[in-house]
Design a protein around this motif. Structure first.
Motif, mmCIF file in Angstrom:
data_model
loop_
_atom_site.group_PDB
_atom_site.id
_atom_site.type_symbol
_atom_site.label_atom_id
_atom_site.label_comp_id
_atom_site.label_asym_id
_atom_site.label_seq_id
_atom_site.Cartn_x
_atom_site.Cartn_y
_atom_site.Cartn_z
ATOM 1 N N GLY A 5 -1.773 -8.759 -7.015
ATOM 2 C CA GLY A 5 -2.142 -7.482 -7.511
ATOM 3 C C GLY A 5 -3.502 -7.101 -6.684
ATOM 4 O O GLY A 5 -4.079 -6.119 -6.983
ATOM 5 N N LEU A 6 -3.544 -7.566 -5.473
ATOM 6 C CA LEU A 6 -4.813 -7.331 -4.655
ATOM 7 C C LEU A 6 -4.483 -6.047 -3.765
ATOM 8 O O LEU A 6 -5.490 -5.477 -2.993
ATOM 9 N N LEU A 7 -3.354 -5.496 -3.767
ATOM 10 C CA LEU A 7 -3.091 -4.433 -2.925
ATOM 11 C C LEU A 7 -2.497 -3.157 -3.797
ATOM 12 O O LEU A 7 -1.282 -2.667 -3.307
ATOM 13 N N PRO A 8 -3.243 -2.554 -4.621
ATOM 14 C CA PRO A 8 -2.623 -1.414 -5.421
ATOM 15 C C PRO A 8 -2.437 -0.269 -4.716
ATOM 16 O O PRO A 8 -1.399 0.558 -5.175
ATOM 17 N N GLU A 9 -2.990 0.025 -3.480
ATOM 18 C CA GLU A 9 -2.771 1.367 -2.781
ATOM 19 C C GLU A 9 -1.387 1.154 -1.879
ATOM 20 O O GLU A 9 -0.974 2.211 -1.298
ATOM 21 N N VAL A 10 -0.810 0.093 -1.694
ATOM 22 C CA VAL A 10 0.410 -0.091 -0.912
ATOM 23 C C VAL A 10 1.795 0.073 -1.933
ATOM 24 O O VAL A 10 1.895 -0.570 -2.687
ATOM 25 N N THR A 11 2.578 1.114 -1.304
ATOM 26 C CA THR A 11 3.581 1.420 -2.169
ATOM 27 C C THR A 11 4.853 0.854 -1.537
ATOM 28 O O THR A 11 6.023 0.790 -2.175
ATOM 29 N N LEU A 12 5.178 0.621 -0.378
ATOM 30 C CA LEU A 12 6.290 0.153 0.292
ATOM 31 C C LEU A 12 5.823 -1.006 1.467
ATOM 32 O O LEU A 12 4.907 -0.737 2.135
ATOM 33 N N ILE A 13 6.634 -2.241 1.364
ATOM 34 C CA ILE A 13 6.242 -3.102 2.256
ATOM 35 C C ILE A 13 7.608 -3.649 2.926
ATOM 36 O O ILE A 13 8.637 -3.901 2.387
ATOM 37 N N ILE A 14 7.716 -3.526 4.110
ATOM 38 C CA ILE A 14 8.717 -4.044 5.043
ATOM 39 C C ILE A 14 8.260 -5.272 5.682
ATOM 40 O O ILE A 14 7.150 -5.339 6.409
#
Length: 337
Positions: A126-135
């Motif tokens: 839960g440390l990257l709330p700004e990231v919406t898509l991860i490839i």
């Protein structure tokens, strides 16, 4: 197209000095995408000598391209890092810096190998709330390696650790002392593939194949020459941590007795798109299949998995046909959000 980058220093949350590279483009119409490299290389691993590389293709599509040099980067001060440190301190700080500099409320990320494992650890905590898509390419939360790699992690890492704090594929070009020359001669005697000497050192260091991180038929001569200078020091501390993770079957903290990173549902709303080369001899494609199954249990039908028949590990990014076989799939997923 010439690659021009702006360098921006930032501090990890524990104070370690890291760096962002910002690709200068006059074609920005979409939000920021952060590229995250693996162990023992730098962010320039995404910038092979071809106009068809992933940076240029993202820029052509209108994305604002950022690259992270976390503490495992060879352009930063050598240090004996582990994945927990990178996940807790480096990636959250990098994401916050990109958000600060761009004003974007959301960003997307393309992550590879140990940049992928550590970034996924950050995400599920839960440390990257700004990231919406991860490839993610090659491996995410479940490192599955060939049998010989398990042997190397269990038997050779403790042995090599008695003599070295770091392994450096650059010894293939210039071993600095007697013990590194001995190791180089051992690698030359046991690796018969038609790769460069640095490439053979890379295969000894990271996998079980001949070569381990790419299929030679996927590389052109220019890329093979270039890649010799893109690998350098990697600490044995990382391999000790990975040995523990491989034995556990999923990423687990260094500290004994701690639950692993998949013991709970991921604390992120980000959509995950996983890529795995079926010929990968560093991390088997099963690595991504296991992580996909974990993600599917938490949120069925939301995430996606691509298995690439003709690809291995890093040739997913610098294979001569990657701009045809791979990048359109990644860009389509970015566009879909």
């Amino acid at each position: 197209m010439n690659a021009e980058f702006e360098s921006i220093e930032f501090e990890a949350l524990d104070g370690f000095p890291c760096e962002l590279k910002h690709f200068k483009s006059n074609n920005v119409s979409k939000g920021p995408v952060l590229l995250v490299h693996g162990a023992g290389v730098s962010s320039m691993i995404f910038n092979p000598p071809t106009p068809n590389n992933i940076i240029f293709k993202l820029a052509e599509e209108g994305y604002d391209v950022w690259l992270e040099n976390w503490r495992g980067s060879i352009v930063l001060e050598p240090n004996e890092w582990n994945l927990d440190e990178v996940a807790r301190y480096d990636h959250p700080a990098a994401v916050k810096k990109v958000v600060e500099l761009t004003g974007a409320k959301e960003i997307k990320a393309i992550i590879h190998c140990q940049g992928s494992t550590s970034f996924m650890m950050s995400a599920v905590m839960g440390l990257l709330p700004e990231v919406t898509l991860i490839i993610s390419n090659a491996v995410s939360l479940h490192p599955v390696v060939p049998a010989f790699s398990r042997f190397k992690l269990k038997a050779l890492v403790p042995l090599v650790s008695r003599f070295f704090d770091y392994i450096d594929p650059q010894w293939g070009l210039s071993p600095p002392d007697f013990k590194s020359k001995l190791l180089l001669n051992f690698v030359k005697a046991t690796h018969w593939e038609k790769d460069t000497t640095v490439g053979k050192m890379v295969s000894f260091t990271y996998g079980s194949g001949f070569p381990a991180l790419w299929e030679l038929e996927n590389l052109d001569k220019k890329t093979m020459d270039w890649i010799q200078y893109e690998f350098a020091h990697v600490p044995l501390s990382f391999f000790k941590h990975m040995q523990k993770c491989v034995k556990n079957g999923a990423l687990v903290p260094v500290a004994d007795g701690s639950p692993d990173y998949v013991s709970e549902a991921p604390r992120t709303d980000a959509r995950m798109v996983l890529f795995g080369g079926k010929k990968n001899k560093c991390f088997l494609a099963e690595s991504q299949e296991r992580t996909f199954a974990y993600l599917e249990r938490a949120r069925p039908g939301f995430h996606k998995l691509y298995l690439l028949d003709a690809y291995s590990h890093l040739d997913v990014f610098f294979g001569k046909n990657a701009h045809v076989d791979v990048f359109p799939k990644m860009i389509n997923e970015l566009n879909n959000g």
